[in-house]
Scaffold this motif. Structure first.
Motif, PDB file in Angstrom:
ATOM      1  N   ALA A 388     -37.888 -16.504  10.703  1.00  0.00           N
ATOM      2  CA  ALA A 388     -36.480 -16.303  10.363  1.00  0.00           C
ATOM      3  C   ALA A 388     -36.263 -14.922   9.737  1.00  0.00           C
ATOM      4  N   GLY A 389     -37.157 -14.531   8.857  1.00  0.00           N
ATOM      5  CA  GLY A 389     -37.043 -13.212   8.252  1.00  0.00           C
ATOM      6  C   GLY A 389     -37.184 -12.104   9.272  1.00  0.00           C
ATOM      7  N   TYR A 390     -38.134 -12.267  10.184  1.00  0.00           N
ATOM      8  CA  TYR A 390     -38.338 -11.279  11.247  1.00  0.00           C
ATOM      9  C   TYR A 390     -37.095 -11.171  12.120  1.00  0.00           C
ATOM     10  N   GLU A 391     -36.538 -12.299  12.515  1.00  0.00           N
ATOM     11  CA  GLU A 391     -35.348 -12.279  13.366  1.00  0.00           C
ATOM     12  C   GLU A 391     -34.179 -11.623  12.644  1.00  0.00           C
ATOM     13  N   GLY A 392     -34.075 -11.856  11.332  1.00  0.00           N
ATOM     14  CA  GLY A 392     -33.008 -11.217  10.573  1.00  0.00           C
ATOM     15  C   GLY A 392     -33.149  -9.708  10.568  1.00  0.00           C
ATOM     16  N   SER A 393     -34.375  -9.232  10.472  1.00  0.00           N
ATOM     17  CA  SER A 393     -34.617  -7.795  10.505  1.00  0.00           C
ATOM     18  C   SER A 393     -34.200  -7.195  11.842  1.00  0.00           C
ATOM     19  N   ILE A 394     -34.613  -7.849  12.922  1.00  0.00           N
ATOM     20  CA  ILE A 394     -34.282  -7.350  14.257  1.00  0.00           C
ATOM     21  C   ILE A 394     -32.780  -7.408  14.502  1.00  0.00           C
ATOM     22  N   GLU A 395     -32.139  -8.453  14.012  1.00  0.00           N
ATOM     23  CA  GLU A 395     -30.690  -8.559  14.170  1.00  0.00           C
ATOM     24  C   GLU A 395     -29.977  -7.428  13.445  1.00  0.00           C
ATOM     25  N   PHE A 396     -30.483  -7.062  12.282  1.00  0.00           N
ATOM     26  CA  PHE A 396     -29.861  -5.962  11.562  1.00  0.00           C
ATOM     27  C   PHE A 396     -30.005  -4.652  12.332  1.00  0.00           C
ATOM     28  N   TYR A 397     -31.215  -4.346  12.807  1.00  0.00           N
ATOM     29  CA  TYR A 397     -31.399  -3.136  13.609  1.00  0.00           C
ATOM     30  C   TYR A 397     -30.444  -3.141  14.801  1.00  0.00           C
ATOM     31  N   THR A 398     -30.311  -4.296  15.435  1.00  0.00           N
ATOM     32  CA  THR A 398     -29.446  -4.418  16.612  1.00  0.00           C
ATOM     33  C   THR A 398     -27.991  -4.122  16.262  1.00  0.00           C
ATOM     34  N   SER A 399     -27.518  -4.706  15.165  1.00  0.00           N
ATOM     35  CA  SER A 399     -26.111  -4.508  14.794  1.00  0.00           C
ATOM     36  C   SER A 399     -25.829  -3.048  14.448  1.00  0.00           C
ATOM     37  N   GLN A 400     -26.749  -2.402  13.768  1.00  0.00           N
ATOM     38  CA  GLN A 400     -26.563  -0.999  13.416  1.00  0.00           C
ATOM     39  C   GLN A 400     -26.530  -0.111  14.665  1.00  0.00           C
ATOM     40  N   TYR A 401     -27.432  -0.381  15.575  1.00  0.00           N
ATOM     41  CA  TYR A 401     -27.487   0.389  16.822  1.00  0.00           C
ATOM     42  C   TYR A 401     -26.230   0.158  17.655  1.00  0.00           C
ATOM     43  N   GLU A 402     -25.807  -1.092  17.798  1.00  0.00           N
ATOM     44  CA  GLU A 402     -24.639  -1.397  18.623  1.00  0.00           C
ATOM     45  C   GLU A 402     -23.365  -0.832  18.018  1.00  0.00           C
ATOM     46  N   ASP A 403     -23.265  -0.842  16.709  1.00  0.00           N
ATOM     47  CA  ASP A 403     -22.097  -0.247  16.067  1.00  0.00           C
ATOM     48  C   ASP A 403     -22.025   1.252  16.349  1.00  0.00           C
ATOM     49  N   PHE A 404     -23.176   1.895  16.364  1.00  0.00           N
ATOM     50  CA  PHE A 404     -23.205   3.335  16.602  1.00  0.00           C
ATOM     51  C   PHE A 404     -22.784   3.663  18.029  1.00  0.00           C
ATOM     52  N   ILE A 405     -23.356   2.968  19.002  1.00  0.00           N
ATOM     53  CA  ILE A 405     -23.053   3.315  20.400  1.00  0.00           C
ATOM     54  C   ILE A 405     -21.675   2.835  20.838  1.00  0.00           C
ATOM     55  N   ALA A 406     -21.003   2.078  19.989  1.00  0.00           N
ATOM     56  CA  ALA A 406     -19.615   1.728  20.293  1.00  0.00           C
ATOM     57  C   ALA A 406     -18.717   2.960  20.180  1.00  0.00           C
ATOM     58  N   THR A 407     -19.184   3.971  19.441  1.00  0.00           N
ATOM     59  CA  THR A 407     -18.394   5.189  19.233  1.00  0.00           C
ATOM     60  C   THR A 407     -19.063   6.428  19.812  1.00  0.00           C
TER      61      THR A 407
END
Length: 496
Positions: A388-407
Motif C-alpha cells: 500500500a505504501g509503495y502504491e501510494g508513492s507511485i500514485e503520487f509520482y503519477t499525479s505530479q507528472y500528469e499535472d505537469f503534462i496537462a500544461t
C-alpha cells in the motif's frame, strides 16, 4: 514514512557540495593504506581495479573572514585503459571555475613522468588539456603531478551553493583537478554546460588525501579518516583514504557535533549544528532513517562496500546533494517533522548505489541515476509500509507528472539535462522517471524488478553504465526483449 507524507515532501522537492606529513614506512602492498575504508569482505575488490587512477593529494586549508583557500599538490598515476587507443593528451576538469560553482582554481607546475609540460585551458577555464611528452599506449601508465590553488569567497552562492563558504560552513566538493573520462569514439569528456542537475562525470579511482586545516574545524570527507597528525602551529593534518570512489568531497564547520550508528558493519555518521533548527532531535531521527535506508538498499540492490557513510548539514539551497560516501542535507529542512527531511536522506542514500558505485554521465543521462534514486524511495517505502505504501508513492509520482503534462509538453526521460527547460527537468526525471521502473514492476512483478536491479548493480559496480548497458542488463535478467518499452519511455537506444 507514511506514503501520504511523500506527497508533501515531493512537492517541496521542486525547491530543489602547513607541514606535509610523511607516512612512517612504505606499505607492504599498494592496497594497504586503503583497507580501513572498506568492509573486510570487499578489500579484495581493489585488486581487480589496480589500473584505476590513483590520486595522492596534499592540501592546506586556510580560512579567513573573507575567503577560504586550498593550496595543494597532487600526484596522479593514470593508466590508459582504453581498448587499444593511444593517448597524446590527458584531460582534467577544474570544476570550481564553473559559473555554477563560483570559485576559482589555478593549476601550475605540471609534469608528466617528471618532464615539465604546458597544459592548455579552454575558454571556460574548466577543461585542462595536458599534452604528454610521449604517446601513452593502451595498458601503459604515466605519473602526472601538479600544484593547484582553489579559492572560494564568503557569501558566493551559485546554483545550489554546492561549492560555498556560508555561515561558517565550508562546502568544497571537487576542490582539486579531477580526471575527466575518456570515451572511445568520442574522446575526452569536456561538457561545460551546467544549468541544473549534477556537473561531474568521473571514473572510480583511489584517493589518499592529506588535509592540513585549523584545529578548530571539524572536517568531513569522502572515504575514511585513517590517521591525524597534531602540528605545532594550531593546525591538524587529517589523513584520508578513499578507495574505489568516483570523486572526493570535503565539508567543514567548527560547530559540528556527531551522532553515530552502525548498519551491516557500516558506520553511519550525522554531522550537524545543534544550534540550527531542531539540530539534535532531527539528527536522532535522521540517523534511524539513514540506517533503515542502508539496510533496505543493501538487501534490495546489493551491499554497500565502504566502512563509512557520512551525512552533513550544510546551507545548500538544494534539498540534498550526493557525493561518494558523503551526503549533504540542507539546513532548511533539518527538522524531523518536515517530511522532505526523510525524503532527502533516503533519496541521497540511494545515490550511493546509483551514481557513486554504478556511475553514469549525469549531464547526458541524468535519468540513469536520478530516476532510479527516485524509484528507490518507493522501494524504501515498500519495505517499511508494504504494498500500500509503495502504491501510494507511485500514485503520487503519477499525479505530479500528469499535472505537469496537462500544461506543458511531455518528453522522454532519456534526454541530456540541457534539453529540458526549467521545471521540465524535474518533472521528467524525478516524477516520470520512476514511473518507468513502476511500469516494469506492473508488467513483470515487483520482485522481478528488484532482481533486475540486483543484477545491474552487480554487473556495473565501480563501472560506468550507459543506457544500452542498462537495457542489456535488464533484458538478460528478464530473458525478454525490452526495446519497445525503452524506446517508449527513454528514447531511441543505441544500436549494437
Amino acid at each position: 514514512m507514511r506514503h501520504d507524507r511523500l506527497i508533501v515532501f515531493g512537492a517541496v522537492a521542486l525547491c530543489l557540495l602547513m607541514p606535509i606529513q610523511t607516512r612512517a614506512q612504505e606499505p607492504d602492498t599498494w592496497t594497504d593504506p586503503y583497507q580501513p575504508a572498506l568492509l573486510p569482505g570487499f578489500v579484495g575488490d581493489m585488486d581487480a581495479y589496480a589500473d584505476a587512477p590513483r590520486y595522492t593529494i596534499d592540501m592546506v586549508l586556510n580560512v579567513t573572514v573573507t575567503e577560504a583557500t586550498i593550496t595543494g599538490h597532487q600526484t596522479v598515476l593514470y593508466t590508459n585503459r582504453t581498448p587499444q587507443i593511444p593517448l597524446d593528451t590527458i584531460v582534467f576538469r577544474l570544476y570550481p571555475n564553473l559559473e555554477s560553482y563560483g570559485g576559482q582554481m589555478q593549476v601550475s607546475n605540471v609534469t608528466a613522468d617528471g618532464a615539465p609540460v604546458t597544459p592548455k585551458l579552454d575558454d571556460t577555464n574548466t577543461v585542462l588539456i595536458i599534452p604528454l611528452p610521449a604517446t601513452l599506449e593502451a595498458g601503459a601508465s604515466v605519473t602526472l603531478e601538479m600544484d593547484f590553488t582553489t579559492v572560494i569567497e564568503v557569501g558566493e552562492e551559485h546554483l545550489y551553493a554546492q561549492f560555498s563558504y556560508l555561515e561558517g560552513v565550508l562546502a568544497l566538493p571537487n576542490a582539486y583537478p579531477v580526471l575527466s573520462v575518456f570515451e572511445p569514439g568520442q574522446g575526452w569528456w569536456q561538457v561545460t554546460d551546467h544549468p541544473q542537475g549534477d556537473a561531474v562525470y568521473s571514473e572510480t579511482a583511489f584517493y589518499l588525501v592529506d588535509i592540513t586545516a585549523p584545529a578548530d574545524l571539524i572536517l568531513v570527507a569522502s572515504g575514511s579518516e585513517i590517521d591525524m597528525t597534531t602540528n605545532g602551529d594550531g593546525t591538524l593534518t587529517h589523513h584520508y583514504a578513499a578507495p574505489l570512489m568516483r570523486d572526493f568531497a570535503l565539508m567543514a564547520n567548527s560547530r559540528y557535533v556527531t551522532l553515530t550508528g552502525e548498519q551491516d558493519g557500516v558506520t553511519v555518521n550525522l554531522y550537524y549544528d545543534p544550534g540550527v533548527r531542531r539540530g539534535t532531535s532531527a539528527a536522532q531521527a535522521g540517523l534511524q532513517m539513514a540506517l533503515d535506508a542502508v539496510r533496505i538498499y543493501n538487501t534490495s540492490f546489493g551491499p554497500y562496500p565502504f566502512s563509512e557513510l557520512d551525512f552533513v548539514q550544510t546551507p545548500t539551497s538544494a534539498g540534498g546533494i550526493e557525493y561518494p560516501g558523503l551526503i549533504v542535507v540542507t539546513d532548511d529542512i533539518w527538522d524531523a517533522s518536515d517530511p522532505f527531511f526523510e525524503f532527502v536522506i533516503v533519496h541521497e542514500t540511494a545515490h550511493q548505489w546509483w551514481y557513486s558505485l554504478v556511475g553514469n554521465d549525469q549531464t547526458r543521462d541524468p535519468w540513469i541515476d536520478e530516476s532510479l534514486a527516485q524509484f528507490s524511495v518507493a522501494v524504501y517505502v515498500h519495505d517499511l509500509e508494504g504494498e500500500a505504501g509503495y502504491e501510494g508513492s507511485i500514485e503520487f509520482y503519477t499525479s505530479q507528472y500528469e499535472d505537469f503534462i496537462a500544461t506543458y509538453p511531455d518528453q522522454k526521460i532519456g534526454l541530456p539535462v540541457i534539453d529540458y527547460e526549467d521545471n521540465a527537468y524535474f518533472y521528467m526525471i524525478y516524477e516520470k522517471g520512476p514511473l518507468f521502473y513502476a511500469e516494469l514492476a506492473e508488467t513483470y512483478g515487483y520482485a522481478q524488478v528488484i532482481t533486475m536491479l540486483q543484477d545491474y548493480f552487480a554487473a556495473y559496480r565501480y563501472e560506468i553504465a550507459e543506457p544500452g548497458d542498462l537495457l542489456e542488463s535488464f533484458e538478460t535478467s528478464l530473458g525478454e526483449d525490452l526495446d519497445v518499452l525503452f524506446e517508449e519511455w527513454v528514447g531511441e537506444m543505441p544500436v549494437g
